[in-house]
Design a protein around this motif. Sequence first.
Motif, PDB file in Angstrom:
ATOM      1  N   LEU A   9     -47.636 -47.272  52.942  1.00 21.33           N
ATOM      2  CA  LEU A   9     -49.029 -47.651  52.745  1.00 21.33           C
ATOM      3  C   LEU A   9     -49.863 -46.436  52.390  1.00 21.33           C
ATOM      4  O   LEU A   9     -49.843 -45.418  53.096  1.00 21.33           O
ATOM      5  N   ASP A  10     -50.593 -46.552  51.270  1.00 20.65           N
ATOM      6  CA  ASP A  10     -51.501 -45.460  50.893  1.00 20.65           C
ATOM      7  C   ASP A  10     -52.758 -45.473  51.754  1.00 20.65           C
ATOM      8  O   ASP A  10     -53.201 -44.435  52.241  1.00 20.65           O
ATOM      9  N   ASP A  11     -53.328 -46.653  51.929  1.00 22.57           N
ATOM     10  CA  ASP A  11     -54.552 -46.767  52.733  1.00 22.57           C
ATOM     11  C   ASP A  11     -54.663 -48.183  53.272  1.00 22.57           C
ATOM     12  O   ASP A  11     -54.448 -49.153  52.533  1.00 22.57           O
ATOM     13  N   GLY A  12     -54.984 -48.301  54.551  1.00 23.19           N
ATOM     14  CA  GLY A  12     -55.129 -49.616  55.159  1.00 23.19           C
ATOM     15  C   GLY A  12     -56.228 -49.609  56.203  1.00 23.19           C
ATOM     16  O   GLY A  12     -56.451 -48.594  56.887  1.00 23.19           O
ATOM     17  N   ARG A  13     -56.911 -50.747  56.343  1.00 24.21           N
ATOM     18  CA  ARG A  13     -57.992 -50.877  57.316  1.00 24.21           C
ATOM     19  C   ARG A  13     -57.902 -52.224  58.019  1.00 24.21           C
ATOM     20  O   ARG A  13     -57.582 -53.232  57.396  1.00 24.21           O
TER      21      ARG A  13
END
Length: 242
Positions: free
Chosen positions: A204-208
Amino acid sequence: MLKKILKYTRRALLAVLLLLLLLPALCYIPGIQELIRREAERQAARTLGMELSIGRIRLAFPLRLTVTETRLVERGDTLSCGRLALDVSPGPLLRRRIDIRRLQLDDTRIDYGDSLTGSSLRAAIGSFSLDGMIDLRTRAISVGSARLAEGDAALTMRPAPKREEPPTDTAAAPWRIDIGSLRLAEAAFRLRNEPGPLLLDIRLDDGRAEAARIDLGNLAVSVRSVRLDGGSYACLMPAAGH
């Protein structure tokens, strides 16, 4: 005679009060902190049978703790952290509440192997930080925001040997965890079930995630929103009967 007794009693109480005030203050002296570091290493080896090494401990007023180059080894299992920084509000501690202004972990490594099943966990975390509160009376944990960056974890599961065990109480502790905001940046996770192929591979590059709740008493999890940007995802479902 009575006046002398009262005078000596007042002096004794004053001496005890001064001692109680001085003992916490001594913890802020670097030399005393070095003694605490060495004693913690010695007690871990003598009492717990663990190999503990700490580079440096520093405590700043009122409760800002910094620990560097920590390494804990027990029977081949290793936990290490390049830097731990903890800032806690002192007042709420009297009400059995821990208000964490900030917790920061940098360069953390976990190397754990289950001697019974052969399962293992290997993890490396570049940085992890959070702020929040722990209420020991109501068994509630509230995290305002948490962030994990540059994390890589691999979990290998192996079947446990069959054996007869007495029934145990598996009821979950009634803790509730609320997380306002959780962010993952450059994270990876792999799950393997041996003997067998890789079951799950996530990068995952970016997760929120926003407004997450974990209710351990009811074994329930809820999340208001999740957003994932970039990365790759692979999942292999095992065949029926395996």
